[in-house]
Write a protein that holds these residues in place. Sequence first.
Motif: not given
Length: 220
Positions: A98-103, A91-93, A153-162, A123-131
């Motif tokens: 930045s505080e709004a989640g995506f995943g 994912v890449r925002k 962290r930040g915008q325009g960066v990739n994060n791989k969620i598995s 989110n872009g601040n380096g936080l995660y949650t599961v629900g």
Amino acid sequence: MNRLKLLLINISIILLVSCELSPFIREKETINPEQTNVKEETSLFNQENSDDQSYEFVTNDTRFLNRNGYTFWSVPYVNTHDDFEPVTVTVRKESGRSEAGFGIVFCKQELNGKSYMLTVLINGNGLYTVGKVIEGSFYYLDKGWKPSDSINRGQGVNNKISVSYDSEKKLFNLYINDYKVTSFSTSEDIIFKNSKSGFAVVIANNETFPANPVKVTFEK
């Protein structure tokens, strides 16, 4: 007396700056998905072409700016196996708060007559949650938002969620950028076969629409 006042002012400034730098401030900068409107909206997740596994979410629609904000999701993939099929999405925002989640969302199904799915948000601040989401209501499975050094962290960066599943321990394992972040479980008896998976994006109530859209890309 003037020197005492000056000393007190300086101490107050130091304390204020220290508080602003506290890592716990980031917790207050997250969006609580329990309080958003959770809604499937496939039309906002655009596929580049029929053979591509890339999707782009983008909107600057001011209709979505209400007190609670929105969590939108789409589930284009179906698990055809009896066992849990591991989910991996990059994912890449590109823009948005930045505080709004995506995943991701997964195990979407009808359970006991109710719509049910699991989700992992970062989110872009380096936080995660599961629900889990039942009938459009979000419930935390791991005590809210937590920091992780594995998140870019930040915008325009990739994060791989598995997400994988340990059938013996009945635990889901979450990896972010190939680092194991946590394990979690749910009390429901989930059926993996024919369940669906996909993506989720949170719209904050203070997005600067229409000037600055929320844009998130997903690559499976």
